[in-house]
Design a protein around this motif. Structure first.
Motif, PDB file in Angstrom:
ATOM      1  N   GLY A  31      12.362  -5.605  -2.215  1.00  0.00           N
ATOM      2  CA  GLY A  31      11.126  -6.168  -2.745  1.00  0.00           C
ATOM      3  C   GLY A  31       9.904  -5.965  -1.885  1.00  0.00           C
ATOM      4  N   ALA A  32      10.029  -5.275  -0.752  1.00  0.00           N
ATOM      5  CA  ALA A  32       8.866  -5.015   0.107  1.00  0.00           C
ATOM      6  C   ALA A  32       7.830  -4.207  -0.658  1.00  0.00           C
ATOM      7  CB  ALA A  32       9.294  -4.286   1.372  1.00  0.00           C
ATOM      8  N   HIS A  33       6.551  -4.449  -0.357  1.00  0.00           N
ATOM      9  CA  HIS A  33       5.465  -3.799  -1.092  1.00  0.00           C
ATOM     10  C   HIS A  33       5.085  -2.466  -0.454  1.00  0.00           C
ATOM     11  CE1 HIS A  33       3.880  -7.788  -3.030  1.00  0.00           C
ATOM     12  NE2 HIS A  33       5.149  -7.553  -3.286  1.00  0.00           N
ATOM     13  N   ALA A  34       4.595  -1.574  -1.302  1.00  0.00           N
ATOM     14  CA  ALA A  34       4.201  -0.235  -0.826  1.00  0.00           C
ATOM     15  C   ALA A  34       2.943   0.226  -1.558  1.00  0.00           C
ATOM     16  CB  ALA A  34       5.330   0.768  -1.044  1.00  0.00           C
ATOM     17  N   VAL A  35       2.141   1.019  -0.857  1.00  0.00           N
ATOM     18  CA  VAL A  35       0.950   1.646  -1.424  1.00  0.00           C
ATOM     19  C   VAL A  35       1.043   3.147  -1.149  1.00  0.00           C
ATOM     20  CG1 VAL A  35      -1.565   1.860  -1.300  1.00  0.00           C
ATOM     21  CG2 VAL A  35      -0.494  -0.397  -1.129  1.00  0.00           C
ATOM     22  N   PHE A  69      -3.401  -1.543  -7.812  1.00  0.00           N
ATOM     23  CA  PHE A  69      -4.333  -0.450  -8.079  1.00  0.00           C
ATOM     24  C   PHE A  69      -3.531   0.785  -8.454  1.00  0.00           C
ATOM     25  CE2 PHE A  69      -7.122   3.060  -7.232  1.00  0.00           C
ATOM     26  CZ  PHE A  69      -8.407   2.576  -7.465  1.00  0.00           C
ATOM     27  N   TYR A  70      -3.736   1.252  -9.693  1.00  0.00           N
ATOM     28  CA  TYR A  70      -3.043   2.461 -10.142  1.00  0.00           C
ATOM     29  C   TYR A  70      -4.049   3.374 -10.854  1.00  0.00           C
ATOM     30  CZ  TYR A  70       0.868  -0.812  -9.724  1.00  0.00           C
ATOM     31  OH  TYR A  70       1.752  -1.752  -9.277  1.00  0.00           O
ATOM     32  N   ASN A  71      -4.102   4.615 -10.444  1.00  0.00           N
ATOM     33  CA  ASN A  71      -4.891   5.590 -11.202  1.00  0.00           C
ATOM     34  C   ASN A  71      -4.224   6.950 -11.112  1.00  0.00           C
ATOM     35  OD1 ASN A  71      -5.603   6.773  -8.758  1.00  0.00           O
ATOM     36  ND2 ASN A  71      -7.754   6.158  -8.852  1.00  0.00           N
ATOM     37  N   GLY A  72      -4.830   7.943 -11.731  1.00  0.00           N
ATOM     38  CA  GLY A  72      -4.262   9.290 -11.709  1.00  0.00           C
ATOM     39  C   GLY A  72      -3.306   9.579 -12.848  1.00  0.00           C
ATOM     40  N   PHE A  73      -3.504   8.916 -14.009  1.00  0.00           N
ATOM     41  CA  PHE A  73      -2.570   9.129 -15.108  1.00  0.00           C
ATOM     42  C   PHE A  73      -2.785  10.492 -15.795  1.00  0.00           C
ATOM     43  CE2 PHE A  73      -2.718   4.446 -14.797  1.00  0.00           C
ATOM     44  CZ  PHE A  73      -1.377   4.234 -14.525  1.00  0.00           C
ATOM     45  N   ILE A  74      -4.026  10.944 -15.854  1.00  0.00           N
ATOM     46  CA  ILE A  74      -4.271  12.275 -16.428  1.00  0.00           C
ATOM     47  C   ILE A  74      -3.660  13.362 -15.535  1.00  0.00           C
ATOM     48  CG2 ILE A  74      -6.046  13.966 -17.021  1.00  0.00           C
ATOM     49  CD1 ILE A  74      -7.776  11.684 -18.020  1.00  0.00           C
ATOM     50  N   PRO A  75      -3.891  13.317 -14.199  1.00  0.00           N
ATOM     51  CA  PRO A  75      -3.196  14.283 -13.341  1.00  0.00           C
ATOM     52  C   PRO A  75      -1.674  14.180 -13.446  1.00  0.00           C
ATOM     53  CG  PRO A  75      -5.019  13.308 -12.148  1.00  0.00           C
ATOM     54  CD  PRO A  75      -4.893  12.545 -13.429  1.00  0.00           C
ATOM     55  N   LEU A  76      -1.156  12.966 -13.682  1.00  0.00           N
ATOM     56  CA  LEU A  76       0.285  12.801 -13.842  1.00  0.00           C
ATOM     57  C   LEU A  76       0.780  13.569 -15.066  1.00  0.00           C
ATOM     58  CD1 LEU A  76       3.049  11.520 -13.258  1.00  0.00           C
ATOM     59  CD2 LEU A  76       2.279   9.502 -14.549  1.00  0.00           C
ATOM     60  N   VAL A  77       0.069  13.443 -16.182  1.00  0.00           N
ATOM     61  CA  VAL A  77       0.454  14.164 -17.398  1.00  0.00           C
ATOM     62  C   VAL A  77       0.398  15.670 -17.153  1.00  0.00           C
ATOM     63  CG1 VAL A  77      -0.191  14.660 -19.785  1.00  0.00           C
ATOM     64  CG2 VAL A  77      -0.258  12.311 -18.940  1.00  0.00           C
ATOM     65  N   LEU A  78      -0.678  16.118 -16.507  1.00  0.00           N
ATOM     66  CA  LEU A  78      -0.789  17.543 -16.196  1.00  0.00           C
ATOM     67  C   LEU A  78       0.332  17.984 -15.259  1.00  0.00           C
ATOM     68  CD1 LEU A  78      -4.653  17.816 -15.674  1.00  0.00           C
ATOM     69  CD2 LEU A  78      -3.322  18.577 -17.647  1.00  0.00           C
ATOM     70  N   ARG A 136       2.536  -1.383  -5.103  1.00  0.00           N
ATOM     71  CA  ARG A 136       1.315  -2.128  -5.424  1.00  0.00           C
ATOM     72  C   ARG A 136       0.140  -1.221  -5.747  1.00  0.00           C
ATOM     73  NH1 ARG A 136       0.007  -6.681  -3.045  1.00  0.00           N
ATOM     74  NH2 ARG A 136      -1.814  -6.490  -4.420  1.00  0.00           N
ATOM     75  N   GLY A 137       0.222   0.031  -5.375  1.00  0.00           N
ATOM     76  CA  GLY A 137      -0.915   0.900  -5.629  1.00  0.00           C
ATOM     77  C   GLY A 137      -0.557   2.372  -5.535  1.00  0.00           C
ATOM     78  N   ASP A 176      10.640  -7.772   5.131  1.00  0.00           N
ATOM     79  CA  ASP A 176      10.405  -8.077   3.713  1.00  0.00           C
ATOM     80  C   ASP A 176       8.938  -8.364   3.426  1.00  0.00           C
ATOM     81  OD1 ASP A 176      13.089  -7.770   3.352  1.00  0.00           O
ATOM     82  OD2 ASP A 176      13.552  -9.920   3.295  1.00  0.00           O
ATOM     83  N   ASN A 177       8.199  -8.861   4.426  1.00  0.00           N
ATOM     84  CA  ASN A 177       6.790  -9.190   4.241  1.00  0.00           C
ATOM     85  C   ASN A 177       5.852  -8.106   4.769  1.00  0.00           C
ATOM     86  OD1 ASN A 177       7.252 -11.720   3.011  1.00  0.00           O
ATOM     87  ND2 ASN A 177       7.608 -12.668   5.017  1.00  0.00           N
ATOM     88  N   ASP A 178       6.389  -6.933   5.033  1.00  0.00           N
ATOM     89  CA  ASP A 178       5.553  -5.826   5.488  1.00  0.00           C
ATOM     90  C   ASP A 178       4.930  -5.117   4.285  1.00  0.00           C
ATOM     91  OD1 ASP A 178       6.476  -6.482   7.959  1.00  0.00           O
ATOM     92  OD2 ASP A 178       7.559  -4.614   8.316  1.00  0.00           O
ATOM     93  N   LEU A 179       3.779  -4.529   4.515  1.00  0.00           N
ATOM     94  CA  LEU A 179       3.172  -3.646   3.531  1.00  0.00           C
ATOM     95  C   LEU A 179       3.323  -2.229   4.042  1.00  0.00           C
ATOM     96  CD1 LEU A 179       1.479  -3.062   0.995  1.00  0.00           C
ATOM     97  CD2 LEU A 179      -0.571  -3.340   2.411  1.00  0.00           C
ATOM     98  N   LEU A 180       4.017  -1.397   3.283  1.00  0.00           N
ATOM     99  CA  LEU A 180       4.208  -0.009   3.661  1.00  0.00           C
ATOM    100  C   LEU A 180       3.143   0.855   3.007  1.00  0.00           C
ATOM    101  CD1 LEU A 180       7.019  -1.287   4.353  1.00  0.00           C
ATOM    102  CD2 LEU A 180       8.009   0.935   3.796  1.00  0.00           C
ATOM    103  N   VAL A 181       2.561   1.735   3.792  1.00  0.00           N
ATOM    104  CA  VAL A 181       1.542   2.655   3.298  1.00  0.00           C
ATOM    105  C   VAL A 181       2.036   4.076   3.535  1.00  0.00           C
ATOM    106  CG1 VAL A 181      -0.858   3.419   3.484  1.00  0.00           C
ATOM    107  CG2 VAL A 181      -0.281   0.998   3.816  1.00  0.00           C
ATOM    108  N   PHE A 182       1.933   4.922   2.521  1.00  0.00           N
ATOM    109  CA  PHE A 182       2.376   6.309   2.631  1.00  0.00           C
ATOM    110  C   PHE A 182       1.203   7.220   2.279  1.00  0.00           C
ATOM    111  CE2 PHE A 182       6.037   3.760   1.495  1.00  0.00           C
ATOM    112  CZ  PHE A 182       7.016   4.187   2.389  1.00  0.00           C
ATOM    113  N   SER A 183       0.866   8.096   3.195  1.00  0.00           N
ATOM    114  CA  SER A 183      -0.179   9.094   2.949  1.00  0.00           C
ATOM    115  C   SER A 183       0.394  10.466   3.257  1.00  0.00           C
ATOM    116  CB  SER A 183      -1.404   8.809   3.817  1.00  0.00           C
ATOM    117  OG  SER A 183      -2.427   9.742   3.569  1.00  0.00           O
TER     118      SER A 183
END
Length: 346
Positions: free
Chosen positions: A79-83, A168-177, A121-122, A48-55
């Motif tokens: 509820g575990a966090h992910a980026v 941290f969130y970005n990439g909303f214009i690419p999301l719309v496209l 989280r990001g 539950d306290n791990d941070l998961l990262v996906f690339s």
């Protein structure tokens, strides 16, 4: 804040591996586990306290099938966090850096993780050197270094933001496209990537070492007649082409033209002409689309199987290789990444 980092990467040539590694190393003091996303995934316990990262790479302006499948293999998030750090194909021409376009690759996976009980989280796309050697030559060392250095700095900034407790969130214009290009993405996932898999062939330089089969994350390569044979499950990660010791794996425009000719034969009119409109005219358009879809996949598979056997004749394999643009291309591997870093060969 976190007990440990569990980082998953989907990588053929090392780009996504480097992104996951950069992020993990930037979160100082935390134990990190790096895991390649494969068809046969290693079981990983998520706390539950791990941070998961996906690339993972962007395919057709969205996330690849293997990544989508991987999300549903994970345990419930609770509820575990992910980026999410999808990579996109960056290029650099005449000193001008051109970004890739991730489309829905980030937020599609974010939505799936949210449904599985994770807190994202990001989300941020990272430009890394394009590795699609089937289409273009590998970038020069100078251009690769510029793109990689910028990508590393961006990943470190994101890691610092997450470590400080912010999101941290970005990439909303690419999301719309990406939403606007959803039809393209859907077409790529259901048929485009499968047809691309059938463009690969082994030239006369192939010595049957089977390294390509061993390192394929999707287990998409079979050895038939001591030559690699690509199945429809291939994700075009480019590991086979770029790590082949003999540089024997090629793509030729001839095969593309051949499949285009075979696959675009309108089965609708052939059936109508032979069975008559009294029956076929009553079928809904969706059924005809399904019939055409099955025909394309089966006809290309049959053509590819025949071509595979023909190319066991070395002079013919040498001829097709000579007509291949990829024979003259520089291969690409992410700098500083070895085969053992990202691929198991057991």
């Amino acid at each position: 804040m976190y007990a440990k980092i569990t980082a998953f990467f989907m990588s053929g040539t090392g780009n996504s591996y480097k992104v996951a590694k950069w992020f993990s190393e930037s979160m100082e003091g935390l134990h990190t586990g790096l895991y390649q996303i494969r068809e046969q995934q290693t079981t990983v316990t998520v706390g539950d306290n791990d941070l998961l990262v996906f690339s993972y790479p962007t395919h057709g302006f969205t996330a690849p099938w293997l990544m989508i499948k991987h999300i549903f293999r994970l345990p419930e998030g609770n509820g575990a966090h992910a980026v999410l750090l999808p990579t996109r194909a960056g290029t650099r021409i005449l000193g001008l850096s051109l970004p890739g376009m991730e489309g829905t690759a980030g937020y599609l996976i974010a939505g799936l993780l949210w449904l599985r009980g994770y807190k994202v989280r990001g989300v941020a796309a990272i430009d890394m050197p394009s590795n699609w050697t089937a289409l273009h030559w590998g970038l020069s060392d100078k251009n690769v270094k510029v793109i990689v250095d910028r990508g590393e700095q961006k990943v470190k900034r994101i890691a610092q933001t997450i470590a400080s407790g912010r999101s941290f969130y970005n990439g909303f214009i690419p999301l719309v496209l990406g939403v606007l290009l959803a039809g393209v993405s859907f077409g790529y996932l259901i048929i485009g990537q499968m047809l691309l898999a059938k463009l690969f062939f082994a030239s006369d330089k192939c010595n049957g070492c089977s390294l390509c089969k061993q390192i394929c994350p999707k287990q998409s390569i079979q050895m038939i007649g001591n030559k690699p044979y690509w199945t429809y499950s291939c994700d075009s990660c480019m590991a086979c082409m770029n790590f082949c010791p003999q540089k024997a794996i090629q793509v030729s425009p001839f095969t593309l033209f051949l499949y285009t000719y075979v696959g675009t034969i309108p089965v609708h009119f052939w059936i109508s002409g032979n069975l008559g409109w009294s029956f076929t005219g009553q079928l809904p358009r969706s059924i005809w689309c399904l019939i055409q879809y099955v025909y394309i996949l089966s006809s290309v598979a049959l053509t590819y199987r025949l071509l595979h056997h023909v190319l066991r004749i070395r002079p013919l394999a040498a001829l097709l290789s000579a007509l291949s643009h990829t024979k003259y291309f520089r291969r690409y591997k992410s700098p500083g990444v070895s085969l053992g870093n990202i691929h198991r060969t057991d």
